[in-house]
Design a protein around this motif. Structure first.
Motif, PDB file in Angstrom:
ATOM      1  N   LYS A 138       0.849  -1.186   0.000  1.00 34.50           N
ATOM      2  CA  LYS A 138       0.000   0.000   0.000  1.00 34.50           C
ATOM      3  C   LYS A 138       0.888   1.240   0.000  1.00 34.50           C
ATOM      4  O   LYS A 138       1.864   1.308   0.736  1.00 34.50           O
ATOM      5  CB  LYS A 138      -0.920   0.019   1.221  1.00 34.50           C
ATOM      6  CG  LYS A 138      -1.825  -1.208   1.339  1.00 34.50           C
ATOM      7  CD  LYS A 138      -2.750  -1.340   0.143  1.00 34.50           C
ATOM      8  CE  LYS A 138      -3.677  -2.537   0.293  1.00 34.50           C
ATOM      9  NZ  LYS A 138      -4.497  -2.741  -0.949  1.00 34.50           N
ATOM     10  N   LEU A 139       0.517   2.217  -0.821  1.00 30.83           N
ATOM     11  CA  LEU A 139       1.319   3.422  -0.953  1.00 30.83           C
ATOM     12  C   LEU A 139       0.427   4.646  -0.822  1.00 30.83           C
ATOM     13  O   LEU A 139      -0.778   4.574  -1.074  1.00 30.83           O
ATOM     14  CB  LEU A 139       2.051   3.445  -2.309  1.00 30.83           C
ATOM     15  CG  LEU A 139       2.848   2.179  -2.689  1.00 30.83           C
ATOM     16  CD1 LEU A 139       1.992   1.269  -3.581  1.00 30.83           C
ATOM     17  CD2 LEU A 139       4.145   2.526  -3.384  1.00 30.83           C
ATOM     18  N   ALA A 140       1.030   5.777  -0.447  1.00 26.68           N
ATOM     19  CA  ALA A 140       0.224   6.992  -0.331  1.00 26.68           C
ATOM     20  C   ALA A 140       1.100   8.225  -0.241  1.00 26.68           C
ATOM     21  O   ALA A 140       2.167   8.209   0.376  1.00 26.68           O
ATOM     22  CB  ALA A 140      -0.688   6.934   0.894  1.00 26.68           C
ATOM     23  N   VAL A 141       0.604   9.288  -0.869  1.00 25.73           N
ATOM     24  CA  VAL A 141       1.142  10.632  -0.660  1.00 25.73           C
ATOM     25  C   VAL A 141       0.289  11.200   0.475  1.00 25.73           C
ATOM     26  O   VAL A 141      -0.669  11.924   0.247  1.00 25.73           O
ATOM     27  CB  VAL A 141       1.020  11.489  -1.943  1.00 25.73           C
ATOM     28  CG1 VAL A 141       1.781  12.796  -1.783  1.00 25.73           C
ATOM     29  CG2 VAL A 141       1.514  10.711  -3.161  1.00 25.73           C
ATOM     30  N   ILE A 142       0.650  10.873   1.691  1.00 18.41           N
ATOM     31  CA  ILE A 142      -0.260  10.970   2.829  1.00 18.41           C
ATOM     32  C   ILE A 142      -0.260  12.328   3.530  1.00 18.41           C
ATOM     33  O   ILE A 142      -1.058  12.572   4.444  1.00 18.41           O
ATOM     34  CB  ILE A 142       0.116   9.858   3.856  1.00 18.41           C
ATOM     35  CG1 ILE A 142      -1.064   9.502   4.773  1.00 18.41           C
ATOM     36  CG2 ILE A 142       1.357  10.259   4.669  1.00 18.41           C
ATOM     37  CD1 ILE A 142      -2.104   8.662   4.118  1.00 18.41           C
ATOM     38  N   GLU A 143       0.617  13.244   3.104  1.00 22.59           N
ATOM     39  CA  GLU A 143       0.888  14.438   3.908  1.00 22.59           C
ATOM     40  C   GLU A 143      -0.324  15.312   4.204  1.00 22.59           C
ATOM     41  O   GLU A 143      -0.447  15.879   5.292  1.00 22.59           O
ATOM     42  CB  GLU A 143       1.979  15.273   3.228  1.00 22.59           C
ATOM     43  CG  GLU A 143       3.377  14.721   3.381  1.00 22.59           C
ATOM     44  CD  GLU A 143       3.692  13.580   2.431  1.00 22.59           C
ATOM     45  OE1 GLU A 143       4.782  12.998   2.531  1.00 22.59           O
ATOM     46  OE2 GLU A 143       2.827  13.263   1.566  1.00 22.59           O
ATOM     47  N   THR A 144      -1.265  15.446   3.247  1.00 20.97           N
ATOM     48  CA  THR A 144      -2.406  16.335   3.519  1.00 20.97           C
ATOM     49  C   THR A 144      -3.295  15.810   4.641  1.00 20.97           C
ATOM     50  O   THR A 144      -4.014  16.584   5.278  1.00 20.97           O
ATOM     51  CB  THR A 144      -3.258  16.550   2.253  1.00 20.97           C
ATOM     52  OG1 THR A 144      -3.695  15.273   1.748  1.00 20.97           O
ATOM     53  CG2 THR A 144      -2.475  17.308   1.190  1.00 20.97           C
TER      54      THR A 144
END
Length: 267
Positions: A138-144
């Protein structure tokens, strides 16, 4: 360094392993320091011909350590005592350098990604030349999700791999996406059941090529991401001129014609 990162070298291939499995290899100040130290050591080693970057335990890297995020709500700096407003490493600040240094490494870097790669962990994987990803990752640009933005080279690296609208959607929403989607978007090179084994196999294959040609190829491909066509073509010519007739070029031709394993010069 071994408290956070372990480095082994076999047959000129370095394996760099994030070693904080109890925290899913989350990035705390000690992990930052250890990875940067490991990268500096590899950069300065003429014997290294390829690098594999992986994580111990259940995940590649869960991103920034949660304790550091909580600390920022108390007014503490993200990575004490670092001032992230300073360009301390060329074009990059300290946190960005953690990712960009793998792009700057003179030899190819392969990220072996499994479990999760969120936030800073996803950006760390993007710093590699290649990304081999396990199918259930699982991957994510999670910063927001945390009221932040990707600030470890992510905005610069994603734009060369995926469509602009994909980058925007993932960045704005923080949506977790699958390994299959990562391949479709362009973030994963390919899916493999055992990313570490596959990455090491590719690294050994690279290490069997002329080290001069591999380093020159990485310089050219890095330059191509930002330069004008005329600059890139001139650089191709310059690199090729330096290789033609060199010891390792002659050795490559002769070994191929004779059907034997080449012996590379380190000079």
């Amino acid at each position: 360094m071994t408290d956070r990162v372990r480095v082994t070298v076999v047959d000129d291939v370095a394996h760099v392993r994030l070693n904080r499995p109890d925290k899913m290899n989350a990035l705390d100040p000690a992990m930052f320091a250890a990875l940067i130290e490991a990268g500096a050591d590899l950069r300065d080693s003429p014997e290294i011909r390829a690098v594999v970057l992986s994580g111990e335990g259940r995940a590649f890297c869960a991103g920034l350590d949660l304790e550091r995020l909580v600390a920022t709500t108390r007014g503490e700096p993200l990575l004490p005592p670092v001032d992230l407003t300073q360009r301390t490493h060329g074009v990059a600040n300290y946190a960005q350098h953690l990712v960009w240094l793998w792009r700057e490494l003179p030899v190819p870097v392969i990220a072996a990604v499994h479990g999760i790669a969120f936030g800073g962990g996803f950006q760390l994987a993007l710093g590699a030349d290649l990304r081999y990803v396990a199918p259930d990752t699982k991957l994510a640009v999670i910063e927001t999700k945390w009221g932040l933005v990707p600030d470890m080279c992510g905005t610069q690296l994603m734009r060369h791999l995926a469509r602009e609208d994909i980058v925007r959607e993932l960045t704005y929403t923080g949506r977790v996406f699958s390994a299959d989607e990562a391949v479709t978007y362009g973030f994963a090179t390919r899916l493999v059941d055992d990313p570490v084994a596959a990455a090491l196999a590719t690294a050994r294959e690279i290490a069997g090529r002329s080290p001069d040609a591999i380093r020159a190829a990485k310089r050219l491909l890095k330059l191509s991401a930002t330069c004008q066509v005329a600059t890139g073509l001139a650089a191709e010519t310059a690199e090729q001129a330096a290789l033609l007739g060199s010891v390792n070029h002659v050795g490559a031709v002769r070994s191929n014609l004779e059907g034997r394993t080449p012996r590379w010069s380190r000079a």
